[in-house]
Design a protein around this motif. Structure first.
Motif, short mmCIF file in Angstrom:
data_model
loop_
_atom_site.label_atom_id
_atom_site.label_comp_id
_atom_site.label_asym_id
_atom_site.label_seq_id
_atom_site.Cartn_x
_atom_site.Cartn_y
_atom_site.Cartn_z
N HIS A 105 -33.17 -3.04 22.18
CA HIS A 105 -33.55 -1.90 21.45
C HIS A 105 -34.75 -2.08 20.47
N ASP A 106 -34.70 -3.17 19.41
CA ASP A 106 -35.33 -3.23 18.26
C ASP A 106 -36.66 -3.92 18.84
N GLU A 107 -36.50 -4.56 19.91
CA GLU A 107 -37.51 -5.66 20.17
C GLU A 107 -38.56 -5.10 20.93
N LEU A 108 -37.86 -4.03 21.96
CA LEU A 108 -38.71 -3.02 22.68
C LEU A 108 -39.50 -2.02 21.76
N ARG A 109 -39.03 -1.58 20.75
CA ARG A 109 -39.78 -0.64 19.94
C ARG A 109 -40.76 -1.38 18.98
N GLU A 110 -40.79 -2.70 18.80
CA GLU A 110 -41.58 -3.49 18.07
C GLU A 110 -42.46 -3.89 18.96
N ARG A 111 -42.48 -4.07 20.40
CA ARG A 111 -43.56 -4.17 21.16
C ARG A 111 -44.43 -2.87 21.39
N ILE A 112 -43.74 -1.72 21.60
CA ILE A 112 -44.29 -0.43 21.77
C ILE A 112 -45.43 -0.33 20.52
N GLU A 113 -44.92 -0.45 19.48
CA GLU A 113 -45.81 -0.54 18.20
C GLU A 113 -47.05 -1.33 18.11
N ALA B 30 -48.38 -3.02 20.72
CA ALA B 30 -48.72 -3.23 22.06
C ALA B 30 -50.40 -3.27 22.03
N CYS B 31 -51.18 -4.28 22.67
CA CYS B 31 -52.41 -4.42 22.89
C CYS B 31 -52.49 -3.69 24.12
N PRO B 32 -53.72 -2.77 24.08
CA PRO B 32 -54.09 -1.77 25.42
C PRO B 32 -54.13 -2.69 26.65
N ASP B 33 -54.61 -3.69 26.53
CA ASP B 33 -55.03 -4.52 27.85
C ASP B 33 -54.34 -5.78 28.06
N CYS B 34 -53.09 -5.84 27.40
CA CYS B 34 -52.39 -6.99 27.25
C CYS B 34 -51.00 -6.69 27.91
N PRO B 35 -50.83 -7.03 29.17
CA PRO B 35 -49.33 -7.02 29.69
C PRO B 35 -48.36 -7.85 29.22
N TYR B 36 -47.05 -7.50 29.08
CA TYR B 36 -45.96 -8.23 28.66
C TYR B 36 -44.93 -8.66 29.50
N HIS C 190 -28.88 -7.15 35.48
CA HIS C 190 -29.75 -8.23 34.95
C HIS C 190 -31.15 -8.07 35.69
N THR C 191 -32.04 -7.80 34.75
CA THR C 191 -33.20 -7.71 35.45
C THR C 191 -34.45 -8.51 34.87
N GLU C 192 -35.77 -8.62 35.50
CA GLU C 192 -36.88 -9.15 35.05
C GLU C 192 -37.96 -8.04 34.91
N VAL C 193 -38.53 -8.16 33.73
CA VAL C 193 -39.54 -6.81 33.51
C VAL C 193 -40.86 -7.40 33.03
N VAL C 194 -41.66 -6.50 33.63
CA VAL C 194 -43.25 -6.71 33.19
C VAL C 194 -43.55 -5.42 32.58
N GLU C 195 -44.15 -5.26 31.47
CA GLU C 195 -44.82 -4.15 30.87
C GLU C 195 -46.29 -4.36 30.59
N THR C 196 -46.81 -3.15 31.04
CA THR C 196 -48.32 -2.72 30.92
C THR C 196 -48.80 -1.60 30.18
N GLY D 86 -52.83 11.86 29.25
CA GLY D 86 -53.37 12.00 28.15
C GLY D 86 -52.80 11.11 26.84
N LYS D 87 -51.55 10.76 27.08
CA LYS D 87 -51.00 10.25 26.08
C LYS D 87 -50.60 8.43 26.29
N HIS D 88 -50.49 7.90 25.28
CA HIS D 88 -50.10 6.56 25.31
C HIS D 88 -48.67 6.18 25.96
N ALA D 89 -48.72 5.36 27.05
CA ALA D 89 -47.60 5.29 27.83
C ALA D 89 -47.51 3.66 28.18
N VAL D 90 -46.34 3.19 29.03
CA VAL D 90 -45.84 2.18 29.29
C VAL D 90 -45.55 1.89 30.76
N GLN D 91 -46.37 1.35 31.54
CA GLN D 91 -45.89 0.91 32.96
C GLN D 91 -45.02 -0.06 33.07
N ILE D 92 -43.95 0.02 33.73
CA ILE D 92 -42.92 -1.14 33.69
C ILE D 92 -42.41 -1.21 35.15
#
Length: 583
Positions: free
Chosen positions: A292-300, A302-308, A324-330, A336-342
């Motif tokens: 949870h904490d790690e994801l919140r920090e990444r969202i705050e 996040a670089c607009p053009d930097c996938p993680y 168990h999963t492997e995740v790529v976030e963009t 019209g709002k900031h979002a994350v494609q996962i």
């Protein structure tokens, strides 16, 4: 201005409504493409929508005035009026596409659009020379209020339907235009200072007809062009939608910490029967708390053009099953709002296979160590047997003999414990361990085999504790694999040097043998599955070791010289004390 109906007003009303609705339809189509674009592309669509609607508004205004007894002046002020209409329409679109609350956006954008209609109508009437001018304020405010209400309904319906019902929204907005025009003709009374001659009237009518014809063609042309463009974009969207929906991986979008879109694979992965079971719910209801904490920090941050990613994460299904999963976030934008494609890939089976592989290799190693362990246990057993015979003979035994017997039993217990730990399945709990102690336990386990190979194990340890964070049994398996490989490479015996030190914030373990060395071609293949230079090797030992080190965020490096020997570096991140506190 009461001659409107007598001058073919019904025909002009229907024509004006058609043009205003067509301009509205085109504007809605253009602003609907804003979400598909980035940067300057958004401005292009917004300017296009403002230009088409402003142009359509001007055409409608001229048509209504032409059908009434209003005098029309064609000069530069008409062009200024057109630009005013386009500018105010652009501001209305900007407000509508902003990130404010829906109600505020609808109220402000519809008010601006109604205001521009009123301004354009009354300005075009008042620029001509006049002797007397009167306005019914009540009708003016009524026209503004009704136009505002109708335009607001148009924008609200467009937003609620997500652009799927453009016809109704366009008719509503076109009606708001006609409300201003119709009530405006009733609200205003004008007496002109001059009467236009027939020749001047004909010239103006010809010029006005030409301008209206060109403007109408532009509106229709824009509509057809945008319709064609949207159809092509719709086909492309349909292709992408098919790709996304048929993907084997979960593709989802979340904004404001809530699921906004999940494809069919995602529904199956999270054991959801319908999208409603996930959409609108917090992603943290499904994500394992340790992320949870790690994801919140990444969202705050996040670089607009930097996938993680890719990064491993654990999720819970609706039924509570851990996957168990492997995740790529963009980072992206949604509505019209900031979002994350996962993109989420289920690696639960891969994890199970990796554990099975590690366990099978561990058992294989245990089998190979059996001879050395038997030799190591046999020596203290021989001593114990002799001492027991001495005791049974009735001779006196001193405390030294008892201490020796106790020491030999402890040694046997230590070896058996290490063997059991290696062979039985373990619960893989991460903990903070001293790498020096793990290496000492490993050497205890391997000393018997080293004696069989006529090999001396010489270890040097750092004075300070070498803390690592991981699974003790797996770290020990890496040490065993590396040292055992070194022993098997030294067929003529010799010495294996082991050095455990803290270097540059890393726990470094170096294992140096006196074997024949490895050439560069063989070095490049080390760690590959089933690649081995031993007659009875499986080729899995080093591969498993590489995987274990990767899971522990460590690394293995090999330096070898043919004819001299091989040095293998095992490096772990140093586990500071606060790691254990966080865990």
């Amino acid at each position: 201005m009461n001659n409107y109906l007598n001058n073919g007003g019904l025909f002009f009303t229907m024509l004006s409504l058609t043009i205003s609705a067509l301009a509205s339809f085109t504007m809605f189509q253009l602003i609907g493409n804003v979400s598909r674009s980035n940067g300057h592309g958004k401005l292009h669509w917004m300017f296009g929508g403002a230009a088409v609607f402003g142009l359509g508004l001007a055409v409608v205004n001229f048509l209504v005035l032409l059908a009434s007894d209003t005098m029309i002046i064609i000069d530069r002020r008409m062009l200024l009026l057109l630009f005013i209409g386009m500018g105010m329409t652009f501001l209305s679109i900007v407000f509508f596409l902003s990130q404010a609350m829906l109600v505020a956006r609808v109220i402000l954008s519809s008010l601006l659009l109604s205001a521009v209609q009123v301004v354009m109508f009354y300005y075009s009437v008042m620029i001509v020379p006049m002797q007397q001018f009167s306005v019914d304020d009540g009708l003016v405010f009524l026209s503004l209020a009704l136009s505002w209400l109708t335009a607001g309904c148009a924008f609200y319906r467009y937003e609620i339907k997500k652009g799927d019902d453009l016809l109704t929204s366009s008719l509503l907005l076109g009606t708001s235009v006609m409300i201003v025009q119709g009530l405006g003709l009733e609200a205003i009374t004008v007496e002109y200072t001059a009467i236009m001659t027939a020749d001047r009237l004909n010239e103006n009518m010809m010029l006005l007809s030409a301008i209206m014809g060109v403007a109408t063609l532009l509106v229709i042309g824009f509509s057809l062009m945008i319709g064609y463009t949207n159809r092509r974009l719709g086909q492309a969207d349909e292709k992408y939608k098919l790709l996304v929906e048929n993907s084997l991986d979960t593709i989802a979008i979340f904004a404001e910490n809530e699921w906004k879109y999940v494809n069919q694979s995602g529904l199956r992965m999270f054991e959801a029967l319908r999208q409603e079971e996930m959409l609108g719910r917090s992603i943290y209801d499904f994500l394992h708390p340790k992320h949870h904490d790690e994801l919140r920090e990444r969202i705050e941050t996040a670089c607009p053009d930097c996938p993680y990613g890719p990064v491993e994460q654990e999720w819970y299904t609706i039924g509570g099953k851990l996957i168990h999963t492997e995740v790529v976030e963009t980072p992206t934008r949604f509505a019209g709002k900031h979002a994350v494609q996962i993109i989420i890939r289920d690696i639960s089976e891969r994890k199970k296979n990796e554990e099975l592989l590690i366990n099978s290799e561990k058992l294989y190693v245990a089998g190979q160590l059996a001879a050395g362990i038997a030799h190591e246990i046999r020596n203290p057993l021989t001593s114990l047997k002799g001492f027991l015979q001495l005791i049974m003979s009735g001779r006196d035994t001193n405390e030294d003999i008892q201490e020796i017997m106790k020491s030999e039993l402890n040694r046997i217990e230590s070896i058996v414990s290490e063997m059991l730990m290696l062979s039985k399945p373990q619960v893989y709990e991460l903990s903070r361990k001293d790498a020096r102690q793990i290496m000492r336990d490993t050497i205890t386990l391997l000393e018997g085999q080293a004696i069989l190979y006529d090999i001396e194990l010489e270890a040097i340890y750092d004075e300070e504790a070498l803390w690592v964070y991981g699974v003790e049994n797996q770290i020990k398996q890496v040490f065993i694999n590396v040292i055992k490989n070194a022993m098997e490479a030294m067929s003529d015996g010799g010495k294996i040097g082991i050095q455990c030190m803290l270097e540059d914030g890393e726990v470094s373990i170096r294992v140096k043998d006196e074997g024949p060395g490895i050439d560069q071609e063989m070095l490049s293949k080390m760690g590959q599955p089933f690649y081995t230079t031993k007659d009875k090797g499986t080729g899995l030992g080093l591969m498993v070791s590489y995987k274990i080190m990767d899971n522990h965020h460590g690394r293995i490096e090999v330096d070898s010289e043919v004819g001299v020997g091989t040095t293998l570096l095992i490096a772990f991140p140093y586990a500071w004390e606060e790691w254990a506190e966080v865990d």
